[in-house]
Design a protein around this motif. Sequence first.
Motif, mmCIF file in Angstrom:
data_model
loop_
_atom_site.group_PDB
_atom_site.id
_atom_site.type_symbol
_atom_site.label_atom_id
_atom_site.label_comp_id
_atom_site.label_asym_id
_atom_site.label_seq_id
_atom_site.Cartn_x
_atom_site.Cartn_y
_atom_site.Cartn_z
ATOM 1 N N ARG A 132 25.795 57.654 40.306
ATOM 2 C CA ARG A 132 24.542 57.139 40.980
ATOM 3 C C ARG A 132 24.908 55.983 41.855
ATOM 4 O O ARG A 132 23.994 55.299 42.387
ATOM 5 N N GLY A 133 26.046 55.319 41.585
ATOM 6 C CA GLY A 133 26.532 54.186 42.403
ATOM 7 C C GLY A 133 26.244 53.036 41.824
ATOM 8 O O GLY A 133 26.138 51.771 42.454
ATOM 9 N N GLU A 134 26.115 52.908 40.571
ATOM 10 C CA GLU A 134 25.604 52.016 39.686
ATOM 11 C C GLU A 134 26.793 50.853 39.203
ATOM 12 O O GLU A 134 26.425 49.950 38.660
ATOM 13 N N PHE A 135 28.032 51.057 39.889
ATOM 14 C CA PHE A 135 29.023 50.168 39.322
ATOM 15 C C PHE A 135 29.361 49.246 40.771
ATOM 16 O O PHE A 135 30.557 48.688 40.958
ATOM 17 N N LYS A 136 28.594 48.939 41.724
ATOM 18 C CA LYS A 136 28.902 48.042 42.737
ATOM 19 C C LYS A 136 29.206 46.797 42.229
ATOM 20 O O LYS A 136 29.823 46.015 43.211
ATOM 21 N N TRP A 137 28.593 46.279 41.157
ATOM 22 C CA TRP A 137 28.817 45.076 40.727
ATOM 23 C C TRP A 137 30.447 44.595 40.539
ATOM 24 O O TRP A 137 30.626 43.707 40.576
ATOM 25 N N ARG A 138 31.382 45.890 40.278
ATOM 26 C CA ARG A 138 32.682 45.525 40.023
ATOM 27 C C ARG A 138 33.309 45.315 41.404
ATOM 28 O O ARG A 138 34.069 44.438 41.661
ATOM 29 N N GLU A 139 33.014 45.844 42.596
ATOM 30 C CA GLU A 139 33.366 45.434 43.735
ATOM 31 C C GLU A 139 32.945 43.874 44.077
ATOM 32 O O GLU A 139 33.845 43.475 44.700
ATOM 33 N N ILE A 140 31.719 43.394 43.829
ATOM 34 C CA ILE A 140 31.419 41.988 43.981
ATOM 35 C C ILE A 140 32.385 41.295 43.251
ATOM 36 O O ILE A 140 32.970 40.224 43.631
ATOM 37 N N ILE A 141 32.621 41.739 41.812
ATOM 38 C CA ILE A 141 33.489 40.698 40.911
ATOM 39 C C ILE A 141 34.935 40.643 41.667
ATOM 40 O O ILE A 141 35.583 39.524 41.554
ATOM 41 N N LYS A 142 35.394 41.791 41.899
ATOM 42 C CA LYS A 142 36.859 42.132 42.615
ATOM 43 C C LYS A 142 36.928 41.141 43.840
ATOM 44 O O LYS A 142 37.806 40.415 43.961
ATOM 45 N N SER A 143 35.816 41.270 44.818
ATOM 46 C CA SER A 143 36.063 40.541 45.896
ATOM 47 C C SER A 143 36.000 38.820 45.553
ATOM 48 O O SER A 143 36.615 38.204 46.246
ATOM 49 N N GLY A 144 35.293 38.835 44.675
ATOM 50 C CA GLY A 144 34.809 37.348 44.227
ATOM 51 C C GLY A 144 36.343 36.797 43.697
ATOM 52 O O GLY A 144 36.924 35.495 43.779
ATOM 53 N N ASN A 145 36.860 37.243 42.906
ATOM 54 C CA ASN A 145 38.246 36.906 42.225
ATOM 55 C C ASN A 145 39.311 36.967 43.496
ATOM 56 O O ASN A 145 40.009 35.962 43.154
ATOM 57 N N GLU A 146 39.434 37.913 44.248
ATOM 58 C CA GLU A 146 40.532 37.687 45.053
ATOM 59 C C GLU A 146 40.184 36.641 46.082
ATOM 60 O O GLU A 146 41.202 36.051 46.662
ATOM 61 N N ARG A 147 38.876 35.844 46.458
ATOM 62 C CA ARG A 147 38.563 34.753 47.235
ATOM 63 C C ARG A 147 39.100 33.681 46.465
ATOM 64 O O ARG A 147 39.622 32.683 47.190
ATOM 65 N N LYS A 148 38.955 33.599 45.080
ATOM 66 C CA LYS A 148 39.618 32.493 44.513
ATOM 67 C C LYS A 148 41.112 32.382 44.379
ATOM 68 O O LYS A 148 41.455 31.222 44.055
ATOM 69 N N SER A 149 41.599 33.507 44.428
ATOM 70 C CA SER A 149 43.348 33.484 44.384
ATOM 71 C C SER A 149 43.932 32.733 45.455
ATOM 72 O O SER A 149 43.629 32.508 46.621
#
Length: 138
Positions: free
Chosen positions: A121-138
């Motif tokens: 159902r596409g309910e794991f979109k939050w994982r994409e947000i977390i991943k992109s947020g962590n990439e910006r911190k690196s």
Amino acid sequence: MNIAFIAHDKKKEDLVSFAMAYEHVLKQHTLFSTGTTGERIMDATDLDIHRFASGPLGGDQQIGAMIAENRMDLVIFFKDPLTAQPHEPDINALIRLCDVYTIPLATNMATAEILLSGLQRGEFKWREIIKSGNERKS
């Protein structure tokens, strides 16, 4: 999404059956597994799975490293609660890492089914947000 499969010996057939039932969902994702579990799933399905070492030989830890590096999105680990496991500390460490890094973890078929239904159902979109947020911190 990156999805890992792990199963204790007495639960491998259950996980193979589960993968067969959800093959249409799983084929859309990148799959990883401990050694024997992955081999058994690939023998029964057309799924392509990157196989690590068997659990007692470090496969659990290899998946744990992916979790710690934020490269795993979902873990399906069919545990055998009735049989003592010699590598229990590794199992507990993997479960702890899922909790620390907010990785959804299913330890039985009922929970795995709910997670894959949510994934459909596409309910794991939050994982994409977390991943992109962590990439910006690196």
